[in-house]
Design a protein around this motif. Structure first.
Motif, mmCIF file in Angstrom:
data_model
loop_
_atom_site.group_PDB
_atom_site.id
_atom_site.type_symbol
_atom_site.label_atom_id
_atom_site.label_comp_id
_atom_site.label_asym_id
_atom_site.label_seq_id
_atom_site.Cartn_x
_atom_site.Cartn_y
_atom_site.Cartn_z
ATOM 1 N N GLN A 247 0.811 -1.292 0.006
ATOM 2 C CA GLN A 247 -0.038 0.040 -0.112
ATOM 3 C C GLN A 247 0.894 1.159 -0.079
ATOM 4 O O GLN A 247 1.710 1.347 0.979
ATOM 5 C CB GLN A 247 -0.893 0.023 1.143
ATOM 6 C CG GLN A 247 -1.854 1.086 1.199
ATOM 7 C CD GLN A 247 -3.084 1.064 0.283
ATOM 8 O OE1 GLN A 247 -3.768 -0.299 0.488
ATOM 9 N NE2 GLN A 247 -3.454 1.728 -0.641
ATOM 10 N N GLN A 251 -3.228 8.941 0.243
ATOM 11 C CA GLN A 251 -4.839 8.534 0.035
ATOM 12 C C GLN A 251 -5.010 7.038 0.195
ATOM 13 O O GLN A 251 -6.084 6.496 -0.423
ATOM 14 C CB GLN A 251 -5.393 9.115 -1.411
ATOM 15 C CG GLN A 251 -4.545 10.459 -1.906
ATOM 16 C CD GLN A 251 -4.932 11.568 -1.119
ATOM 17 O OE1 GLN A 251 -6.087 11.444 -0.324
ATOM 18 N NE2 GLN A 251 -4.327 12.507 -1.136
ATOM 19 N N ALA A 252 -4.254 6.542 0.922
ATOM 20 C CA ALA A 252 -4.783 5.146 1.150
ATOM 21 C C ALA A 252 -5.946 4.885 1.825
ATOM 22 O O ALA A 252 -6.779 3.636 1.527
ATOM 23 C CB ALA A 252 -3.557 4.508 2.142
ATOM 24 N N SER A 253 -6.390 5.755 2.585
ATOM 25 C CA SER A 253 -7.878 5.485 3.244
ATOM 26 C C SER A 253 -8.873 5.509 2.098
ATOM 27 O O SER A 253 -10.027 5.384 2.431
ATOM 28 C CB SER A 253 -8.114 6.503 3.974
ATOM 29 O OG SER A 253 -7.906 8.023 3.598
ATOM 30 N N VAL A 254 -8.597 5.957 1.090
ATOM 31 C CA VAL A 254 -9.646 6.216 -0.001
ATOM 32 C C VAL A 254 -9.450 5.185 -1.331
ATOM 33 O O VAL A 254 -9.845 5.461 -2.307
ATOM 34 C CB VAL A 254 -10.052 7.556 -0.501
ATOM 35 C CG1 VAL A 254 -10.750 8.400 0.383
ATOM 36 C CG2 VAL A 254 -8.688 8.298 -0.930
#
Length: 266
Positions: A247, A251-254
Protein backbone atom coordinates in the motif's frame (compact mmCIF):
# COMPACT_ATOMS: atom_id res chain seq x y z
CA UNK A 1 30.33 -9.97 -0.65
CA UNK A 2 29.64 -8.96 -4.27
CA UNK A 3 26.56 -6.89 -4.96
CA UNK A 4 23.60 -8.43 -6.75
CA UNK A 5 20.78 -6.83 -8.69
CA UNK A 6 17.15 -7.82 -9.09
CA UNK A 7 14.53 -6.51 -11.49
CA UNK A 8 11.11 -6.06 -9.91
CA UNK A 9 7.73 -5.30 -11.45
CA UNK A 10 4.75 -3.75 -9.68
CA UNK A 11 1.22 -3.39 -11.02
CA UNK A 12 -1.26 -0.85 -9.71
CA UNK A 13 -4.47 -2.57 -8.58
CA UNK A 14 -5.98 0.81 -7.68
CA UNK A 15 -5.00 4.35 -8.74
CA UNK A 16 -1.69 5.45 -7.22
CA UNK A 17 -0.89 8.93 -5.96
CA UNK A 18 2.88 9.27 -5.44
CA UNK A 19 2.55 12.97 -4.73
CA UNK A 20 5.13 15.72 -4.84
CA UNK A 21 4.09 17.11 -1.47
CA UNK A 22 3.35 20.53 -2.89
CA UNK A 23 0.62 22.49 -4.59
CA UNK A 24 1.21 22.72 -8.34
CA UNK A 25 -0.38 26.16 -8.61
CA UNK A 26 -2.41 24.97 -11.62
CA UNK A 27 -5.85 23.42 -12.11
CA UNK A 28 -4.51 20.21 -10.56
CA UNK A 29 -3.82 20.99 -6.92
CA UNK A 30 -1.93 17.78 -6.10
CA UNK A 31 0.06 16.40 -9.07
CA UNK A 32 1.85 13.06 -9.15
CA UNK A 33 5.65 12.89 -9.23
CA UNK A 34 7.09 13.04 -12.74
CA UNK A 35 10.55 12.60 -14.22
CA UNK A 36 12.06 16.00 -15.02
CA UNK A 37 13.47 15.04 -18.42
CA UNK A 38 10.57 12.96 -19.82
CA UNK A 39 7.51 14.03 -17.83
CA UNK A 40 6.63 10.35 -17.27
CA UNK A 41 5.00 9.68 -13.88
CA UNK A 42 7.00 7.50 -11.48
CA UNK A 43 7.13 6.22 -7.93
CA UNK A 44 10.15 7.61 -6.01
CA UNK A 45 12.49 5.03 -4.53
CA UNK A 46 12.14 6.74 -1.16
CA UNK A 47 8.41 5.95 -1.18
CA UNK A 48 9.05 2.27 -1.96
CA UNK A 49 11.75 2.06 0.70
CA UNK A 50 9.52 3.68 3.30
CA UNK A 51 6.69 1.23 2.68
CA UNK A 52 8.99 -1.79 2.68
CA UNK A 53 10.60 -0.62 5.93
CA UNK A 54 7.17 -0.03 7.44
CA UNK A 55 8.48 2.24 10.20
CA UNK A 56 10.74 -0.40 11.71
CA UNK A 57 13.88 0.71 13.57
CA UNK A 58 15.10 -2.71 14.63
CA UNK A 59 18.58 -4.03 13.89
CA UNK A 60 17.47 -5.94 10.80
CA UNK A 61 15.73 -2.88 9.30
CA UNK A 62 18.67 -0.60 10.07
CA UNK A 63 21.08 -3.01 8.42
CA UNK A 64 18.98 -3.54 5.27
CA UNK A 65 17.56 -0.05 4.81
CA UNK A 66 20.25 2.02 6.53
CA UNK A 67 20.43 4.36 9.51
CA UNK A 68 22.21 7.54 10.55
CA UNK A 69 25.20 5.44 11.54
CA UNK A 70 25.46 3.00 8.62
CA UNK A 71 24.70 2.73 4.92
CA UNK A 72 21.96 0.42 3.66
CA UNK A 73 22.76 -3.06 2.41
CA UNK A 74 19.91 -2.79 -0.11
CA UNK A 75 19.29 0.09 -2.52
CA UNK A 76 16.20 0.66 -4.65
CA UNK A 77 15.76 2.68 -7.81
CA UNK A 78 12.71 4.72 -8.73
CA UNK A 79 9.84 2.65 -10.16
CA UNK A 80 9.37 3.82 -13.75
CA UNK A 81 6.28 3.36 -15.87
CA UNK A 82 6.73 0.34 -18.12
CA UNK A 83 3.18 -0.15 -19.44
CA UNK A 84 0.53 2.58 -19.27
CA UNK A 85 -3.14 1.49 -19.58
CA UNK A 86 -5.17 3.62 -21.98
CA UNK A 87 -8.88 3.18 -22.76
CA UNK A 88 -9.46 1.57 -26.16
CA UNK A 89 -12.55 1.30 -28.34
CA UNK A 90 -11.96 -2.47 -28.67
CA UNK A 91 -10.57 -4.71 -25.95
CA UNK A 92 -11.45 -2.25 -23.16
CA UNK A 93 -7.92 -0.90 -22.73
CA UNK A 94 -4.41 -1.18 -24.16
CA UNK A 95 -1.05 -1.59 -22.44
CA UNK A 96 1.06 1.12 -24.11
CA UNK A 97 4.80 1.43 -24.12
CA UNK A 98 7.36 3.01 -26.45
CA UNK A 99 10.92 2.43 -27.70
CA UNK A 100 12.37 4.96 -25.24
CA UNK A 101 10.94 3.10 -22.24
CA UNK A 102 12.10 -0.32 -23.45
CA UNK A 103 15.56 0.84 -24.52
CA UNK A 104 16.09 2.39 -21.09
CA UNK A 105 15.04 -0.90 -19.46
CA UNK A 106 17.44 -2.86 -21.67
CA UNK A 107 20.28 -0.39 -21.00
CA UNK A 108 19.79 -0.68 -17.25
CA UNK A 109 19.59 -4.49 -17.39
CA UNK A 110 22.96 -4.58 -19.14
CA UNK A 111 24.53 -2.07 -16.73
CA UNK A 112 23.48 -4.17 -13.72
CA UNK A 113 24.63 -7.46 -15.21
CA UNK A 114 21.14 -8.83 -15.83
CA UNK A 115 19.98 -10.60 -18.97
CA UNK A 116 18.68 -7.85 -21.28
CA UNK A 117 15.61 -7.95 -23.51
CA UNK A 118 16.40 -10.06 -26.55
CA UNK A 119 13.61 -9.13 -28.97
CA UNK A 120 14.01 -6.36 -31.51
CA UNK A 121 12.50 -3.01 -30.46
CA UNK A 122 11.32 -1.32 -33.67
CA UNK A 123 10.40 2.35 -33.95
CA UNK A 124 6.74 2.88 -34.88
CA UNK A 125 5.56 5.85 -36.89
CA UNK A 126 3.51 8.53 -35.13
CA UNK A 127 0.30 7.11 -36.60
CA UNK A 128 1.04 3.41 -35.98
CA UNK A 129 0.50 0.90 -33.19
CA UNK A 130 2.70 -2.19 -33.46
CA UNK A 131 0.94 -5.24 -32.01
CA UNK A 132 1.43 -8.88 -31.13
CA UNK A 133 -0.02 -11.87 -32.95
CA UNK A 134 -3.63 -11.92 -31.66
CA UNK A 135 -4.56 -8.45 -30.43
CA UNK A 136 -7.96 -7.74 -28.89
CA UNK A 137 -7.68 -3.96 -29.31
CA UNK A 138 -8.14 -3.68 -33.10
CA UNK A 139 -11.31 -2.20 -34.60
CA UNK A 140 -11.56 -2.10 -38.40
CA UNK A 141 -7.80 -1.93 -38.84
CA UNK A 142 -7.25 0.70 -36.18
CA UNK A 143 -6.36 0.95 -32.53
CA UNK A 144 -8.61 3.70 -31.22
CA UNK A 145 -7.20 5.18 -28.01
CA UNK A 146 -9.23 7.95 -26.37
CA UNK A 147 -9.07 10.68 -29.05
CA UNK A 148 -6.22 9.24 -31.11
CA UNK A 149 -6.66 6.67 -33.91
CA UNK A 150 -3.60 4.61 -34.88
CA UNK A 151 -3.07 2.22 -37.77
CA UNK A 152 -2.94 -1.34 -36.38
CA UNK A 153 0.16 -3.27 -37.48
CA UNK A 154 -0.72 -6.78 -36.32
CA UNK A 155 2.12 -9.21 -35.64
CA UNK A 156 4.91 -6.62 -36.01
CA UNK A 157 6.11 -7.10 -32.41
CA UNK A 158 5.02 -10.70 -31.81
CA UNK A 159 8.36 -11.76 -30.28
CA UNK A 160 8.59 -8.63 -28.14
CA UNK A 161 5.04 -9.08 -26.81
CA UNK A 162 5.75 -12.71 -25.96
CA UNK A 163 9.06 -11.95 -24.22
CA UNK A 164 7.64 -9.08 -22.17
CA UNK A 165 4.52 -11.05 -21.30
CA UNK A 166 6.55 -13.97 -19.99
CA UNK A 167 9.05 -11.73 -18.18
CA UNK A 168 6.49 -9.52 -16.43
CA UNK A 169 3.23 -11.47 -16.20
CA UNK A 170 4.39 -15.10 -16.31
CA UNK A 171 1.29 -17.34 -16.47
CA UNK A 172 -0.93 -14.28 -17.05
CA UNK A 173 0.93 -13.35 -20.24
CA UNK A 174 -2.11 -13.83 -22.48
CA UNK A 175 -4.02 -11.09 -20.68
CA UNK A 176 -1.13 -8.73 -21.45
CA UNK A 177 -0.23 -9.84 -24.98
CA UNK A 178 -3.67 -9.24 -26.47
CA UNK A 179 -3.59 -5.63 -25.19
CA UNK A 180 0.08 -4.82 -25.83
CA UNK A 181 0.82 -1.93 -28.20
CA UNK A 182 4.18 -0.32 -29.02
CA UNK A 183 3.65 3.30 -30.02
CA UNK A 184 5.86 6.26 -30.95
CA UNK A 185 7.65 8.02 -28.08
CA UNK A 186 5.60 11.17 -28.68
CA UNK A 187 2.30 9.25 -28.50
CA UNK A 188 3.37 7.65 -25.23
CA UNK A 189 4.41 11.04 -23.84
CA UNK A 190 1.01 12.45 -24.78
CA UNK A 191 -0.85 9.78 -22.84
CA UNK A 192 1.52 10.11 -19.86
CA UNK A 193 0.39 13.73 -19.72
CA UNK A 194 -3.27 13.35 -20.66
CA UNK A 195 -4.00 9.76 -19.60
CA UNK A 196 -3.63 10.09 -15.84
CA UNK A 197 -6.73 10.38 -13.70
CA UNK A 198 -7.89 13.76 -12.38
CA UNK A 199 -9.96 13.21 -9.27
CA UNK A 200 -12.09 15.87 -7.60
CA UNK A 201 -12.13 15.74 -3.80
CA UNK A 202 -14.19 17.74 -1.32
CA UNK A 203 -14.14 18.37 2.41
CA UNK A 204 -17.54 18.34 4.06
CA UNK A 205 -18.80 20.20 7.10
CA UNK A 206 -19.49 17.31 9.51
CA UNK A 207 -22.72 18.89 10.74
CA UNK A 208 -24.29 20.31 7.59
CA UNK A 209 -22.75 17.72 5.19
CA UNK A 210 -22.05 20.54 2.76
CA UNK A 211 -18.73 21.46 1.17
CA UNK A 212 -16.76 23.86 3.34
CA UNK A 213 -15.41 27.04 1.79
CA UNK A 214 -12.19 26.23 -0.08
CA UNK A 215 -12.86 22.52 0.45
CA UNK A 216 -12.72 21.49 -3.23
CA UNK A 217 -9.45 20.30 -4.76
CA UNK A 218 -8.25 18.16 -7.66
CA UNK A 219 -5.53 15.55 -7.52
CA UNK A 220 -3.79 13.35 -10.07
CA UNK A 221 -3.43 9.60 -9.85
CA UNK A 222 -1.61 7.08 -12.02
CA UNK A 223 -4.38 4.75 -13.25
CA UNK A 224 -5.02 1.21 -12.08
CA UNK A 225 -3.37 -1.49 -14.28
CA UNK A 226 -0.19 0.60 -14.77
CA UNK A 227 2.94 -1.55 -14.59
CA UNK A 228 6.18 -0.18 -13.10
CA UNK A 229 9.72 -1.56 -13.15
CA UNK A 230 12.50 -0.93 -10.65
CA UNK A 231 15.78 -2.47 -9.55
CA UNK A 232 17.05 -3.57 -6.15
CA UNK A 233 20.83 -3.57 -5.72
CA UNK A 234 22.82 -4.77 -2.73
CA UNK A 235 24.45 -7.55 -0.79
CA UNK A 236 21.63 -8.63 1.55
CA UNK A 237 17.98 -7.99 2.29
CA UNK A 238 16.33 -9.16 -0.93
CA UNK A 239 13.87 -11.19 1.15
CA UNK A 240 12.32 -7.85 2.18
CA UNK A 241 10.95 -7.59 -1.38
CA UNK A 242 9.05 -10.86 -1.17
CA UNK A 243 5.69 -9.26 -0.54
CA UNK A 244 2.72 -9.93 -2.79
CA UNK A 245 1.14 -6.51 -2.12
CA UNK A 246 2.12 -2.99 -1.03
CA UNK A 247 0.00 0.00 0.00
CA UNK A 248 1.92 3.00 -1.28
CA UNK A 249 1.61 6.76 -1.47
CA UNK A 250 -1.01 9.13 -0.21
CA UNK A 251 -4.79 8.64 -0.06
CA UNK A 252 -4.61 5.03 1.20
CA UNK A 253 -7.83 5.57 3.17
CA UNK A 254 -9.76 6.17 -0.06
CA UNK A 255 -8.40 3.13 -1.84
CA UNK A 256 -5.32 4.54 -3.55
CA UNK A 257 -1.93 2.97 -3.92
CA UNK A 258 -2.50 -0.79 -3.80
CA UNK A 259 0.28 -2.50 -5.78
CA UNK A 260 0.88 -6.16 -6.47
CA UNK A 261 4.31 -7.63 -7.11
CA UNK A 262 4.37 -9.44 -10.41
CA UNK A 263 6.24 -12.61 -11.20
CA UNK A 264 9.01 -12.79 -13.70
CA UNK A 265 12.01 -10.58 -13.11
CA UNK A 266 15.53 -11.89 -12.76
Amino acid sequence: MAEKAKLIFWQALTPVHPGTGQDSGSVVDLPVAREVATGFPFIPASSLKGVLRDGREDEQANRVFGSLESAAELSLTDARVLFLPVRAYAGTFAFLTCPLVLERLRRDQKALGLSPLQAVIPTPGRTEALLGANPAIVHEGQVILEDIDLEARVGKVKDLAEELGLLVFGPEAGYFQERFALVHDDVFSYFCEMGVEIIARVKLNPESKTVVKGGLWHEEAIPAETVFSCFAIGTHGFEELERPYLQLGGQASVGRGLLRRLGGGA
